[in-house]
Design an enzyme around this catalytic site. Structure first.
Site, short mmCIF file in Angstrom:
data_model
loop_
_atom_site.label_atom_id
_atom_site.label_comp_id
_atom_site.label_asym_id
_atom_site.label_seq_id
_atom_site.Cartn_x
_atom_site.Cartn_y
_atom_site.Cartn_z
CD1 TRP A 355 -16.81 -54.74 105.14
CD2 TRP A 355 -17.21 -54.84 107.33
NE1 TRP A 355 -17.52 -53.61 105.47
CE2 TRP A 355 -17.79 -53.64 106.81
CE3 TRP A 355 -17.35 -55.10 108.69
CZ2 TRP A 355 -18.48 -52.74 107.61
CZ3 TRP A 355 -18.04 -54.18 109.49
CH2 TRP A 355 -18.59 -53.03 108.95
CG ASP A 356 -18.75 -55.87 101.27
OD1 ASP A 356 -19.62 -55.01 101.10
OD2 ASP A 356 -17.54 -55.62 101.31
CD GLU A 494 -14.09 -47.73 105.02
OE1 GLU A 494 -13.46 -48.72 104.64
OE2 GLU A 494 -14.89 -47.11 104.29
#
Length: 800
Positions: A355-356, A494
């Site tokens: 998703w960077d 996460e």
């Protein structure tokens, strides 16, 4: 060269070489080569990798007794090899020299950020006092994306004879750049062939095993006026080398130039990568002309992406911008590639796309919008695969994978290794469905910044509406709560991939996931109302949008659940029921507890039991949205959010975050700049030095952290200026830090190029270049201005 534009290392340190090789990598958006010395082989101290954007291959490994498939970015044949030794007329040839050789007496390497070159100086002295000084300049051409070159100059002191040079291409490479992957299959290449052309040019071709990408490199090695004579050619199945003998006298200098061309079968408008590479290498200009055109390309790029920050912070930001531009350059606009989380600088995360782009595109939108569009096109081409994944999961719309690579399938690993315990563990990070919201966010922000309504109303709208459909399908009605809920996900944190002791992975009502899902649904409704009739009819028919779907979306934007506890936003439902960690005790025992998950698992425990986060999760909402926009989303959802709640939420998670990701310090700096400004600089400093100082403990040697690097640039560009692009205006709400109270950026906004924005203490200066365009509308907090092209306005900042 000024220190502000250079990055230098004095002396040779074998233990630091892999980190330096990452930070001194050179690239042009098409390929990147790590900054390893040309004289060295791959080993514990060195890893001379070369990676082409989008060049992936899939292999099967046996992990914990079962076959596991992984797709990796491929380490391509090594074009760097060029070693040398002295051959005195009165003695036998000396040893092959390299920085690892004991004859090394001096060593320095300098990365020239302004011109995109790496220069290394080395001095060797043998037992007889004979000295050889070596200066090598390297470039990966920013103007001609398939070319790279290096020039090596030798100066003899106290002896005469010749310098023997061996130059070539090494195809005996594998993916061995990440220690924890070394038990996995790593041989991605096959079908090697080698050959030579016209005496001074070698070539090597091969292909990837599964993806069947053909790869070819050609290397031309020559000396001025042919002083080395005809090279001797050595060809084997995996290697192609030339050997030259350069006459030299004491006090004189001689040089050799090596020019390399790299092509693959992914390139357009070529038939044979090998023939094209050989032809390109043979026709390439000599080094001086290549370097001149390379410098001109970099000068133009720096003009388009200007960022002017004084001091040490500015120097680090230039290094960050340098590596962002080497990974995502104007050449990227011609490629089918995404944003690799670790750049093209190493093999960590297997070169995958996460998703960077959420941290990268906001910067690119205002400098290189054509690159932003190409990166969005990467996602659009994989929309059918995302829709298929959603259908297979029993849902409508598009479910984008958490990790992407060559095609649109989910590439997230099924097992991951804990280096502390040596155990392979189930990996549930594929449940980070918020990647879809990141894509939708980037679609919307690109449209707002660029004014490209054609893209927003076609490809962009299709992606955004399909992501909205997925969220609508993922939300279940809870009659007891009287709200919709999204269950079984993993948030940005996460650490928490499930509840303690639960049979199924995932947590419920992750606040970040739910709020961003609501925002996506709101933007989808906006598009449904504003799409031109022709676009709307065509799109709705194409995706078979039912008439009642937008009505359901609207209901969701008013009744999607966000959990709270003790007056703060809960990271997810039930977060308050988790145990408190003995933070002081763990810091005393382990020191660095960034990867608390690994520490606890090695102890036989699990981080799922504790109120502890790897990185910003709830606080990511303050990164994505301005205070006013975030408040409006919560207001529409019917949930409370005022300054007191938000400040309490920030304080709560500050005490419970280990910053196990380089993105975490960046987000905290961004949020604290508006909540607790005196403390923001601590996190900003960590974000700046994350890769330079390798704060994650060895990870930078495996590749840069591209999102964090781009994020620091955007922290200056948007974070401290409060810059938003919406409603066809530039919105400003500056919050400069005392340590960064003076800076300037040059941006492209819609049809206006090179708008110069400068912050000086209590004033904003905006200069709009002359053009035939309409004035730029600027909103400075509660004031409005129209700045005509060709004029400059100085606006006083209101008191906080």
């Amino acid at each position: 060269m000024t220190r502000a534009w250079t990055w230098s290392y004095e002396g040779y340190d074998a233990g630091a070489e892999r980190l330096r090789e990452t930070l001194c990598a050179l690239g042009n958006g098409y390929f990147v080569t790590r900054g390893a010395a040309s004289e060295v082989l791959s080993g514990p101290a060195h890893y001379p990798g070369t990676y082409a954007a989008g060049c992936y291959n899939r292999l099967t490994s046996i992990v914990a007794g079962r076959p596991i498939e992984n797709e990796d970015i491929v380490n391509l044949p090594n074009w760097l090899p060029l070693r040398y030794r002295i051959c005195p007329t009165d003695a036998a040839p000396g040893p092959w020299l390299s920085p690892d050789h004991p004859q090394l007496t001096n060593h320095r390497q300098t990365l020239d950020l302004r011109h995109g070159t790496l220069t290394c100086w080395s001095v060797y002295k043998d037992e007889a006092g004979r000295r050889l000084s070596v200066e090598q300049c390297r470039l990966v051409h920013m103007g001609e994306p398939h070319l790279a070159a290096l020039r090596t100059a030798f100066t003899a002191e106290g002896w005469a004879g010749s310098v023997e040079v061996e130059s070539g291409i090494d195809g005996a490479v594998c993916n061995a750049g990440v220690a924890r992957y070394r038990g996995l299959a790593d041989q991605h290449l096959t079908g090697w062939e080698t050959g030579s052309e016209q005496g001074n040019t070698l070539w090597l071709s091969c292909r990837t095993l599964d993806s069947d990408i053909r790869i070819a490199l050609a290397a031309r090695t020559r000396t001025p006026a042919g002083r080395g004579g005809t090279p001797r050619t050595q060809l084997s199945a995996l290697r192609a080398f030339h050997t030259l003998s350069l006459p030299i006298t004491s006090g004189s200098t001689t040089a050799v130039e090596k020019t390399v061309a790299l092509y693959t079968s992914r390139d357009p408008a070529i038939e044979s990568p090998r023939h094209t590479a050989v032809d390109c290498a043979l026709r390439a200009p000599h080094f001086r002309r290549l370097r001149a055109s390379h410098r001109r390309a970099w000068e133009e790029l720096w003009r388009e992406a200007k960022l002017d920050v004084p001091g040490d912070a500015g120097r680090i930001l230039r290094l960050h911008l340098f590596h962002v531009l080497q990974t995502l350059s104007p050449h990227t606009a011609d490629l089918d590639v995404g944003v690799p989380a670790r750049g093209l600088h190493g093999e960590a995360y297997r070169g995958h796309v996460f998703w960077d782009e959420l941290f990268v595109l906001p910067f690119l939108n205002l400098h290189l919008p054509q690159v932003s569009q190409a990166l969005l096109d990467y996602r659009y081409r994989r929309l059918p695969a995302a829709c298929l994944a959603a259908r297979e999961a029993g849902r409508a719309g598009a479910m984008y994978p958490w990790q992407s690579a060559g095609d649109g399938r989910e590439e997230t690993q099924q097992l991951h290794l804990n280096p502390r315990s040596g155990r392979w563990l189930p990996d549930h990070s594929h449940l980070q469905h918020h990647v879809g919201s990141a894509i939708a966010y980037n679609v919307w922000q690109y449209g707002q910044a660029s004014g490209d309504t054609e893209y927003l109303h076609t490809k962009g709208a299709e992606m955004l509406l399909q992501i909205a459909r997925f969220w609508a399908a993922a939300a279940d009605w809870d009659p007891a709560l009287g709200r919709y809920r999204i269950r079984g996900v993993v948030g940005p944190d996460e650490y928490h991939d499930g509840y303690p002791g639960a049979a199924e992975p995932g947590v419920d009502d992750n606040a970040y996931t739910n709020v961003t899902a609501a925002w996506v649904l709101m933007r989808a409704l906006d598009l449904c109302h504003t799409l031109p009739e022709a676009h709307q009819r065509q799109l709705f028919e194409r995706i078979e949008l039912a008439p009642d779907e937008p009505e359901h979306w609207d209901d969701l934007t008013h009744r999607l659940h966000v959990p709270y506890h003790h007056g703060v936003i809960s990271q997810f439902a039930g977060y308050e029921d988790l145990a408190e960690l003995d933070w002081d005790g763990y810091r005393q025992r382990y020191g660095d507890i960034r990867r608390l998950d690994r520490i606890l698992e090695a102890e036989g425990d699990t981080v799922n039991r504790y109120q502890a986060s790897k990185q910003a999760d709830v606080l990511m909402l303050g990164y994505l949205f301005s205070p006013a926009e975030l408040a409006s989303v919560f207001r529409r959802l019917g949930h409370p959010l005022d300054d007191d709640i938000w400040h309490a939420t920030v304080e709560y998670y500050l005490r419970r975050t280990t910053h196990g990701s380089t993105l975490s310090a960046l987000v905290h700096a961004w949020v604290l700049a508006r909540v607790r400004r005196p403390d923001a600089w601590t996190y900003c400093e960590e974000a700046l030095t994350g890769d330079v100082a390798d704060v994650q403990g060895g990870t930078t040697a495996e590749g840069i952290h591209l999102g964090a690097m781009a994020g620091t640039l955007d922290f200056v560009q948007r974070g401290m200026t409060g810059l938003e692009t919406r409603d066809q205006a530039l919105w400003l709400d500056p919050a400069p830090l005392p340590e960064l109270s003076k800076f300037g950026v040059r941006i492209r906004f819609r049809r206006h190029w090179d708008i110069d924005l400068r912050i000086r203490a209590e004033q904003v200066r905006i200069a709009v270049p002359a053009s035939e365009n309409a004035p730029v509308r600027v909103k400075l907090r509660d004031r409005s201005f129209a700045i005509a092209p060709g004029t400059t306005r100085r606006l006083d900042l209101p008191d906080d």
